[in-house]
Design a protein around this motif. Structure first.
Motif, PDB file in Angstrom:
ATOM      1  N   UNK A  73       1.488  -9.365 -52.348  1.00  0.00           N
ATOM      2  CA  UNK A  73       1.914  -9.499 -51.126  1.00  0.00           C
ATOM      3  C   UNK A  73       1.780 -11.088 -50.682  1.00  0.00           C
ATOM      4  N   UNK A  74       1.137 -11.747 -51.669  1.00  0.00           N
ATOM      5  CA  UNK A  74       1.337 -13.481 -51.354  1.00  0.00           C
ATOM      6  C   UNK A  74       0.580 -13.697 -50.174  1.00  0.00           C
ATOM      7  N   UNK A  75       0.841 -14.587 -49.310  1.00  0.00           N
ATOM      8  CA  UNK A  75       0.341 -14.785 -47.918  1.00  0.00           C
ATOM      9  C   UNK A  75       0.398 -13.883 -46.838  1.00  0.00           C
ATOM     10  N   UNK A  76       1.150 -12.694 -47.046  1.00  0.00           N
ATOM     11  CA  UNK A  76       1.120 -11.564 -46.227  1.00  0.00           C
ATOM     12  C   UNK A  76       2.253 -11.493 -45.359  1.00  0.00           C
ATOM     13  N   UNK A  77       3.440 -12.224 -45.462  1.00  0.00           N
ATOM     14  CA  UNK A  77       4.516 -12.115 -44.321  1.00  0.00           C
ATOM     15  C   UNK A  77       5.042 -10.665 -44.459  1.00  0.00           C
ATOM     16  N   UNK A  78       5.276 -10.117 -45.437  1.00  0.00           N
ATOM     17  CA  UNK A  78       6.011  -8.678 -45.384  1.00  0.00           C
ATOM     18  C   UNK A  78       4.821  -7.681 -44.852  1.00  0.00           C
ATOM     19  N   UNK A  79       3.694  -8.021 -45.374  1.00  0.00           N
ATOM     20  CA  UNK A  79       2.503  -6.913 -45.030  1.00  0.00           C
ATOM     21  C   UNK A  79       2.378  -6.982 -43.556  1.00  0.00           C
ATOM     22  N   UNK A  85      -3.963 -14.921 -51.100  1.00  0.00           N
ATOM     23  CA  UNK A  85      -4.909 -13.718 -50.301  1.00  0.00           C
ATOM     24  C   UNK A  85      -5.732 -14.578 -49.206  1.00  0.00           C
ATOM     25  N   UNK A  86      -6.401 -15.657 -49.601  1.00  0.00           N
ATOM     26  CA  UNK A  86      -7.060 -16.572 -48.663  1.00  0.00           C
ATOM     27  C   UNK A  86      -6.089 -16.907 -47.545  1.00  0.00           C
ATOM     28  N   UNK A  87      -5.018 -17.151 -47.754  1.00  0.00           N
ATOM     29  CA  UNK A  87      -3.759 -17.430 -46.697  1.00  0.00           C
ATOM     30  C   UNK A  87      -3.506 -16.488 -45.746  1.00  0.00           C
ATOM     31  N   UNK A  88      -3.447 -15.164 -46.538  1.00  0.00           N
ATOM     32  CA  UNK A  88      -3.149 -13.995 -45.765  1.00  0.00           C
ATOM     33  C   UNK A  88      -4.295 -13.646 -44.843  1.00  0.00           C
ATOM     34  N   UNK A  89      -5.574 -13.745 -45.258  1.00  0.00           N
ATOM     35  CA  UNK A  89      -6.663 -13.373 -44.437  1.00  0.00           C
ATOM     36  C   UNK A  89      -6.999 -14.173 -43.199  1.00  0.00           C
ATOM     37  N   UNK A  90      -6.288 -15.443 -43.053  1.00  0.00           N
ATOM     38  CA  UNK A  90      -6.604 -16.357 -42.026  1.00  0.00           C
ATOM     39  C   UNK A  90      -5.725 -15.875 -40.871  1.00  0.00           C
ATOM     40  N   UNK A  91      -5.075 -14.838 -40.804  1.00  0.00           N
ATOM     41  CA  UNK A  91      -4.125 -14.265 -39.656  1.00  0.00           C
ATOM     42  C   UNK A  91      -5.062 -13.223 -39.004  1.00  0.00           C
ATOM     43  N   UNK A 105      -6.455  -6.750 -47.326  1.00  0.00           N
ATOM     44  CA  UNK A 105      -5.860  -7.559 -48.354  1.00  0.00           C
ATOM     45  C   UNK A 105      -6.817  -7.185 -49.755  1.00  0.00           C
ATOM     46  N   UNK A 106      -6.182  -7.065 -50.892  1.00  0.00           N
ATOM     47  CA  UNK A 106      -7.231  -6.982 -52.157  1.00  0.00           C
ATOM     48  C   UNK A 106      -6.526  -7.903 -53.236  1.00  0.00           C
ATOM     49  N   UNK A 107      -7.554  -8.734 -53.746  1.00  0.00           N
ATOM     50  CA  UNK A 107      -7.468  -9.536 -54.826  1.00  0.00           C
ATOM     51  C   UNK A 107      -7.680  -8.573 -56.155  1.00  0.00           C
ATOM     52  N   UNK A 108      -6.558  -8.223 -56.536  1.00  0.00           N
ATOM     53  CA  UNK A 108      -6.619  -7.225 -57.801  1.00  0.00           C
ATOM     54  C   UNK A 108      -5.211  -7.111 -58.570  1.00  0.00           C
ATOM     55  N   UNK A 109      -5.317  -6.543 -59.795  1.00  0.00           N
ATOM     56  CA  UNK A 109      -4.055  -6.125 -60.415  1.00  0.00           C
ATOM     57  C   UNK A 109      -3.695  -4.905 -60.135  1.00  0.00           C
TER      58      UNK A 109
END
Length: 193
Positions: A31-37, A57-63, A69-73
């Motif tokens: 998901x990167x910084x979450x734009x599509x999510x 993910x840190x960028x994504x959670x700023x919105x 959001x999950x940091x994982x494989x």
């Protein structure tokens, strides 16, 4: 953010158009910084974004959104549920393609839809797409600019377009494979009920 454009963002409308009516859960893989999510969240009530890259993910959670959001494989993370819709844009080439397709297939709910937009190596037979991509790239960059995403890049992709088509056809019977300009292919697959 609505004025951002790059080769991946170009295919977001195609991904969003494939979300099945009534989908309740969605997974954005890589998901990167979450734009599509965030775009998926406008169509689906419960969205999970997964990425290995903590800074993304840190960028994504700023919105201010209600996306998990999950940091994982994605290959090994124990998701508590399956998903009605799975999207993956420019992520599959970061992992073993067969393992990735097999895992996403397992995470998809029966009757669900999966759309993957991926990168692959070109061969001589892909030359018309390469030429079209160069021309379209110049036109789009002049009109829209180009936003460089902050997520990690993996280049070159390990699979060719031909090998990806073969692999997808084997692992996802009935998959629709399309070769696109901007150095991308797409896989669209509906899991049988």
């Amino acid at each position: 953010m609505s004025n951002r454009w790059n080769h991946n963002i170009h295919y977001h409308p195609m991904v969003l158009s494939a979300v099945p009516a009534g989908a309740r859960t969605a997974l954005d893989v890589g998901c990167g910084e979450g734009m599509l999510a965030r775009l998926l969240r406008k169509k689906v009530p419960d969205v999970v974004g997964v990425d290995l890259d903590q800074p993304s993910i840190d960028l994504a959670t700023q919105f201010d959104d209600d996306i998990s959001y999950v940091v994982a494989d994605v290959l090994t993370y124990d998701f508590p549920t399956s998903f009605d819709f799975i999207a993956s844009v420019a992520t599959l080439h970061h992992m073993d393609a067969a393992a990735g397709l097999t895992r996403l297939k397992a995470l998809l709910s029966p009757g669900g839809t999966m759309v993957i937009v991926g990168l692959a190596k070109s061969q001589v037979r892909d030359l018309p797409y390469e030429v079209a991509g160069v021309v379209a790239n110049q036109v789009h960059r002049l009109r829209k600019g180009y936003w460089e995403h902050p997520s990690p890049i993996c280049w070159p992709p390990p699979e060719t377009y031909t090998s990806m088509r073969r692999l997808a056809t084997t692992l996802l019977p009935g998959v629709r494979f399309r070769h696109h300009i901007f150095w991308r292919y797409s896989l669209t697959w509906a899991k049988p009920e």
